[in-house]
Design a protein around this motif. Structure first.
Motif, PDB file in Angstrom:
ATOM      1  N   VAL A   1      12.845  -0.450   0.738  1.00 20.83           N
ATOM      2  CA  VAL A   1      12.234   0.866   0.562  1.00 20.83           C
ATOM      3  C   VAL A   1      12.080   1.140  -0.930  1.00 20.83           C
ATOM      4  CG1 VAL A   1      13.231   1.680   2.714  1.00 20.83           C
ATOM      5  CG2 VAL A   1      14.393   2.190   0.544  1.00 20.83           C
ATOM      6  N   ASP A   2      11.175   2.059  -1.278  1.00 19.79           N
ATOM      7  CA  ASP A   2      10.902   2.312  -2.690  1.00 19.79           C
ATOM      8  C   ASP A   2      11.904   3.261  -3.329  1.00 19.79           C
ATOM      9  OD1 ASP A   2       8.205   0.951  -3.194  1.00 19.79           O
ATOM     10  OD2 ASP A   2       7.911   2.012  -1.307  1.00 19.79           O
ATOM     11  N   LEU A   3      12.296   4.248  -2.562  1.00 21.06           N
ATOM     12  CA  LEU A   3      13.176   5.271  -3.143  1.00 21.06           C
ATOM     13  C   LEU A   3      14.116   5.779  -2.066  1.00 21.06           C
ATOM     14  CD1 LEU A   3      13.939   7.383  -5.370  1.00 21.06           C
ATOM     15  CD2 LEU A   3      12.021   8.774  -4.561  1.00 21.06           C
ATOM     16  N   LEU A   4      15.398   5.802  -2.399  1.00 20.69           N
ATOM     17  CA  LEU A   4      16.357   6.436  -1.495  1.00 20.69           C
ATOM     18  C   LEU A   4      17.072   7.530  -2.271  1.00 20.69           C
ATOM     19  CD1 LEU A   4      18.635   4.986   1.218  1.00 20.69           C
ATOM     20  CD2 LEU A   4      19.579   6.599  -0.437  1.00 20.69           C
TER      21      LEU A   4
ATOM     22  N   ALA B   1       6.419   7.374   4.876  1.00 20.45           N
ATOM     23  CA  ALA B   1       5.577   6.261   4.403  1.00 20.45           C
ATOM     24  C   ALA B   1       4.251   6.855   3.940  1.00 20.45           C
ATOM     25  CB  ALA B   1       5.355   5.238   5.504  1.00 20.45           C
ATOM     26  N   PHE B   2       4.000   6.751   2.649  1.00 16.57           N
ATOM     27  CA  PHE B   2       2.897   7.434   1.979  1.00 16.57           C
ATOM     28  C   PHE B   2       1.933   6.373   1.444  1.00 16.57           C
ATOM     29  CE2 PHE B   2       1.406   9.263  -2.144  1.00 16.57           C
ATOM     30  CZ  PHE B   2       0.825  10.442  -1.679  1.00 16.57           C
TER      31      PHE B   2
ATOM     32  N   GLY C   1      -3.239   9.046  -0.852  1.00 16.21           N
ATOM     33  CA  GLY C   1      -2.548  10.325  -0.699  1.00 16.21           C
ATOM     34  C   GLY C   1      -2.352  10.735   0.746  1.00 16.21           C
ATOM     35  N   VAL C   2      -2.299   9.758   1.634  1.00 17.46           N
ATOM     36  CA  VAL C   2      -2.148  10.075   3.054  1.00 17.46           C
ATOM     37  C   VAL C   2      -0.746   9.687   3.514  1.00 17.46           C
ATOM     38  CG1 VAL C   2      -2.949   9.495   5.377  1.00 17.46           C
ATOM     39  CG2 VAL C   2      -4.601   9.831   3.532  1.00 17.46           C
ATOM     40  N   ILE C   3      -0.119  10.598   4.246  1.00 20.58           N
ATOM     41  CA  ILE C   3       1.189  10.301   4.832  1.00 20.58           C
ATOM     42  C   ILE C   3       0.937   9.673   6.198  1.00 20.58           C
ATOM     43  CG2 ILE C   3       3.426  11.240   5.515  1.00 20.58           C
ATOM     44  CD1 ILE C   3       2.483  13.808   3.868  1.00 20.58           C
TER      45      ILE C   3
ATOM     46  N   GLN D   1       0.815  -1.210   0.000  1.00 16.54           N
ATOM     47  CA  GLN D   1       0.000   0.000   0.000  1.00 16.54           C
ATOM     48  C   GLN D   1       0.855   1.270   0.000  1.00 16.54           C
ATOM     49  OE1 GLN D   1      -3.231  -1.007  -0.731  1.00 16.54           O
ATOM     50  NE2 GLN D   1      -4.015   0.221   0.959  1.00 16.54           N
ATOM     51  N   TYR D   2       2.124   1.134   0.334  1.00 18.38           N
ATOM     52  CA  TYR D   2       2.931   2.324   0.630  1.00 18.38           C
ATOM     53  C   TYR D   2       3.974   2.622  -0.431  1.00 18.38           C
ATOM     54  CZ  TYR D   2       1.014   1.770   5.291  1.00 18.38           C
ATOM     55  OH  TYR D   2       0.154   1.662   6.346  1.00 18.38           O
TER      56      TYR D   2
END
Lengths: 677, 337
Positions: free
Chosen positions: B163-166, B316-317, B322-324, B125-126
């Motif tokens: 993680v998705d992006l560093l 974590a988004f 669209g919620v952090i 989801q994140y």
């Protein structure tokens, strides 16, 4: 408006007999939907905007601009074309590669026979780039609408038609007023959508009420306006219907523009946004948190300074719609002792909302409406069905109303797979927030509708306000913000928002500190030294200390007064955007929308209401007597059409011969001749 | 609009480095997303480390209040039994060892309660984004260690394996000027290419292991970026730049980003996010300090040379809403006693 099932609509005396049955069945349907959907989880944010248009006939050579009553023909043309495009045909605009993958916008009938409503072909998501598709889609809708009209017809987004209800001709084709359904001395029955639901709605509201609706707006006193001012268009000698006595019995007081039909309210155009929530809990929270923002957005989008050919002393449409559908009897209004009716009801069916419904522990009992009227037996049924007290109270409040339009076919048997009886009551409670259960038999989630905003002249502005509302909901949920104030103060704010130039001149109650209290790690007695994070404590200070009077500028842009340092909704949204991954171009485009709202709130740019007022007062034909005549109206509508045409071309408004346009639209979207933005 | 002053401050260190004892300080803010005003941008602050420093300060204060309260109303003996006596009472503040935690050579400031770690929904989801700031005060050779430390902390905090992006932020880089055009030109000579490539190798390894889905860099102008992508195995997927008023991406950078399929994202951080003077103030005995560091003779506490090494920001988004859900910072510093 939905609910277009065909059938035999009952007249009020008949409908009244079946009101209890409809309520009873409606509650059963509600409980069925609620118990199926209360555990529905993890729905995505989907959202939709609704743009409403007036359709006018306009030509440079005609002295008058008129309302076109060809809604049905236009919708037929649109429907035919949608079929065409489904078969691979379509119109050139729809083959534009940019839009090929997007479903076509959808057009809907509205109450007024001179109105159209358009929504996107599919709901929007929350991809930030997707937010930039809203404005082109709105422009596309307007383009498609225009393409299915006659060459002299235009869809315009003024909230109201300035000459609706004036003596003489204001519609095309002309119909005489004083028909059997509306019994209005100003507008013909043909002003309403001919679908049986609409005239029945208007007629039964009048019938239940026992007289015509009274939509009285204070007139704006200009230097040459007489004092006291008597509405010169009121005819006291009409004797067609019993209701013609209304004006002889004081329905038209001095210093008020007098109107007498549902069309004067429900013929207004608004900008409504519906959000799907993750689950029922989030939906209930959004409903509550957006409620106090409603009056602020109403004042900020003000666009309605003219009624029935006169300048009004108010800037927004809200109360006029409220009065135009007020079906309360003299007993319910408190004018007569209660005999037939069950209770006195403080508000019209169309009004600011009266309940908070969230399970948030920050919702204090002091915020609730002390005058809330509910149907105790309905609440009892809902509680027995397992619903919690707060939500049961909400629906038991909505269900104090009678169903206005009942089709006899629907009374034969209760269909528990449908929501028609529930929706009959729910969708004729026009509060400024609406909490919407999932439609029966669909995969759609719990939704919240934000209803107070006025439609804006350009799609740029409409997109800006829509996107802003989406972003503020995301910030509310992410930062767990708290905008609670007593709901009675939201009511007061709604009234305040009506004042001329309320956006700059008035102050609104707003919560000073929107932030959650820090959840304390509380010690546990279990022998561990690690405190456990507990829920934030329920606040207990005086409620009066939690809020202050603020200008719209302070609410939107933040303030640093001695009393409070409210951060401002725009800085809150910017901080949200600072915390997410968003590409440069998207961020800059979103900033453009935020900037429009910032400048409107600070007064650097004008609301449409202010701009229209100035347009009228500067017009050579205006006599400083509050009268907005055909010539002024034609030029105003002509200007609005020019603005819209230029927007379609995407070339800005430079060189347009429209006074003060730069004060309305500034340098946005190509600008009005000043610096680019 | 200039950069915020606090980014520039470089207060001198006081206290001499003499001893050999090393303490690794791990600073943390916890989840700041619902933490109140420190996350809200102040008008005009287009670029600042105030969110980070204010959040750290709030985090210290909150831990002092909570653990201090816990220790005075009955659990004091629990807090005091895990090692040294709680002797360091500093004014009104609770003893340091009540609200911080030692673990070998590491000192957690404040102590971290991992029992609340993890995300509410399943990982898919994140979108989880990290931004890792290497600070100018620390040696580039140690960066692989910092990457591991930062990744381990974030993975533990969010309860995830990847993680998705560093995005990495290298010291000495900036993207600023009167307008972005100028910024792009000035950027070419900034930073240290060799150190950046060395660091990137370590990140590429984590990418190949599947721990980091996408890699990004920050503040790279067209010249730096075009050189960089010819020398690396794994190209950055993201270049994060700070835009201010003019909103015009310099055409060479826009062109390059398009050709190389690099997403240009915005940010409002300053590169030198934790100058040592700021850190010393945060941990010191001043009115806004945490009271951990000794103050020349008047107050006891840790002594020595304080070297900020790295800071990681994590978010974590929830993608489709669209919620952090979670946002916070960890920082690493070394104290040479």
């Amino acid at each position: 408006m939905g609910l277009l099932a065909l059938g035999t609509a009952l007249d009020w005396p008949d409908a009244k007999q079946h009101a209890n049955k409809v309520r009873e069945w409606g509650i059963k349907q509600l409980l069925e939907i609620w118990s199926k959907a209360k555990t529905k989880e993890r729905d995505a944010l989907l959202w939709g905007d609704e743009v409403e248009y007036l359709v006018v006939t306009y030509s440079k050579d005609d002295p008058k601009v008129l309302l076109s009553l060809r809604q049905a023909d236009i919708l037929t043309a649109l429907a035919a074309d949608e079929e065409l495009s489904a078969k691979g045909g379509g119109v050139p605009a729809l083959q534009d590669p940019q839009h090929q993958s997007n479903p076509l916008p959808v057009f809907h009938p509205e109450f007024g026979r001179f109105m159209l409503e358009a929504t996107p072909g599919k709901p929007w998501g929350i991809g930030f780039k997707e937010l930039l598709d809203v404005e082109p889609d709105m422009k596309l809708r307007r383009k498609i609408a225009k393409e299915h009209m006659k060459s002299n017809e235009y869809p315009i987004t003024l909230t109201t038609f300035p000459r609706l209800g004036v003596p003489g001709v204001f519609t095309d084709p002309y119909f005489p007023p004083s028909g059997s359904k509306l019994r209005s001395q100003f507008v013909p029955d043909e002003i309403a959508n001919p679908h049986i639901r609409f005239p029945t709605l208007a007629a039964n509201i009048r019938w239940r009420r026992g007289r015509k609706v009274q939509v009285n707006v204070p007139v704006f006193h200009d230097v040459k306006t007489s004092k006291p001012w008597k509405d010169p268009s009121v005819n006291y000698d009409l004797h067609n219907w019993p209701e013609d006595d209304d004006v002889r019995n004081g329905a038209s007081p001095d210093d008020f523009i007098h109107m007498d039909a549902m069309a004067f309210g429900m013929g207004s155009c608004c900008l409504q946004i519906t959000f799907q929530a993750k689950n029922i809990t989030e939906g209930r929270k959004m409903y509550d948190q957006l409620s106090p923002i409603g009056p602020i957005m109403l004042a900020l989008t003000a666009a309605t300074p003219i009624y029935k050919g006169f300048l009004a002393d108010t800037d927004v449409r809200w109360n006029q719609i409220s009065r135009a559908v007020d079906d309360r009897t003299p007993e319910e209004l408190g004018e007569k002792p209660l005999k037939e009716d069950r209770w006195r009801i403080p508000k019209s069916r169309y009004a600011s909302n009266s309940t908070y419904i969230s399970t948030d522990n920050r919702l204090r009992p002091e915020y609730m409406d002390p005058n809330l009227v509910i149907d105790e037996s309905i609440k009892e049924q809902l509680l027995e069905g397992g619903m919690d007290d707060r939500l049961a109270t909400h629906f038991a409040h909505l269900f104090i109303r009678d169903p206005i339009v009942i089709f006899s076919e629907d009374l034969k048997e209760l269909d528990m797979t449908k929501a028609d009886h529930f929706e009959n009551i729910q969708s004729t409670n026009w509060q400024h927030m609406r909490f919407k259960p999932p439609p029966a038999g669909s995969d759609i989630g719990w939704r919240v509708e934000f209803r107070p905003m006025e439609i804006q002249i350009t799609d740029f502005e409409n997109a800006a306000f829509s996107v802003f509302m989406v972003l503020i909901t995301r910030a509310i949920l992410s930062f767990d913000l708290n905008f609670y104030i007593p709901i009675a103060k939201v009511d007061e704010n709604m009234e305040t928002a009506h004042a001329r130039d309320a956006v700059l001149e008035k102050k609104f109650y707003f919560r000073k500190n929107p932030f959650p209290t820090r959840p304390a790690r509380s010690a546990v007695a279990s022998g561990t030294s690690t405190p456990v994070v507990s829920r934030p404590p329920t606040p207990t200070g005086p409620v009066e200390d939690e809020y202050a009077l603020m200008t719209v500028d302070e609410v939107i842009n933040g303030s640093n007064s001695e009393e409070h340092d409210f951060p401002g909704l725009i800085p809150i949204v910017e901080s949200y955007l600072d915390s997410v991954n968003v590409d440069v171009r998207t961020r800059c485009e979103l900033d453009t929308y935020l900037k429009l709202i910032r400048l409107r709130a600070s007064g650097e740019l004008w609301t449409a209401a202010k701009w229209i007022r100035r347009f009228v007062s500067k017009h050579p034909a205006y006599q400083q007597d509050s009268v907005v005549d055909d010539t002024v109206t034609k030029d105003l509508v002509g200007a609005v059409i020019d603005i819209s045409d230029r927007e379609q071309l995407g070339k800005g408004w430079k060189g347009l011969d429209v006074p003060d346009l730069e004060r309305l639209l500034g340098g946005f979207r190509g600008g009005c001749g000043g610096s680019r933005d | 609009m200039g950069i915020v002053f606090s980014c520039l401050e470089r207060l001198g260190l006081f206290g001499q480095s003499s001893s050999r004892t090393m303490t690794r300080l791990i600073l943390s803010t916890g989840n700041i997303i619902s933490g109140g005003p420190s996350i809200i941008r102040k008008p005009g602050a287009y670029r600042s480390n105030l969110e980070f420093t204010n959040s750290l300060r709030s985090s210290f204060l909150a831990a002092q209040q909570d653990y201090g309260a816990a220790s005075t109303n009955g659990s004091a003996k629990d807090a005091a039994t895990n090692g040294k006596p709680s002797s360091q009472i500093n004014g009104d503040r609770p003893a340091t060892d009540i609200w911080t935690q030692r673990d070998g050579d590491a000192l957690y400031v404040p102590r971290i309660d991992w029992s609340g770690a993890g995300l509410q929904e399943e990982r898919a989801q994140y979108e989880i984004t990290l931004k890792l700031f290497f600070l100018p005060t620390a040696p580039a050779a140690d960066r692989p260690k910092y990457i591991t430390a930062a990744m381990d902390l974030v993975k533990k905090e969010l309860g995830v394996a990847d993680v998705d992006l560093l995005i990495v932020s290298f010291p000495g880089m900036s993207f600023q000027g009167d307008c972005e055009w100028e910024a792009d030109k000035m950027n070419g000579s900034m930073g240290n290419d060799e150190e950046e490539l060395y660091t990137w190798t370590a990140l590429e390894a984590l990418h190949q292991q599947g721990q980091i889905q996408r890699l990004g860099i920050a503040e790279f102008g067209s010249e730096k970026l075009s050189n960089f992508i010819t020398k690396v195995k794994v190209r950055p997927a993201v270049d994060q730049i700070n835009i201010k008023n003019c909103c015009n991406v310099p055409p060479p950078l826009a062109q390059l980003a398009k050709e190389a399929d690099i997403e240009l994202l915005t940010h409002s951080d300053c590169t030198d996010i934790l100058p040592s003077g700021t850190l010393r103030e945060l941990l010191g005995q001043g009115p806004d300090g945490a009271g951990i560091l000794a103050d020349e003779r008047t107050r006891p506490g840790l002594q020595g040379n304080l070297v900020p090494q790295w800071v990681v920001k994590y978010t974590a988004f929830v993608k489709d809403r669209g919620v952090i859900e979670n946002k916070g910072y960890f920082a690493g510093a070394e104290l040479e006693e």
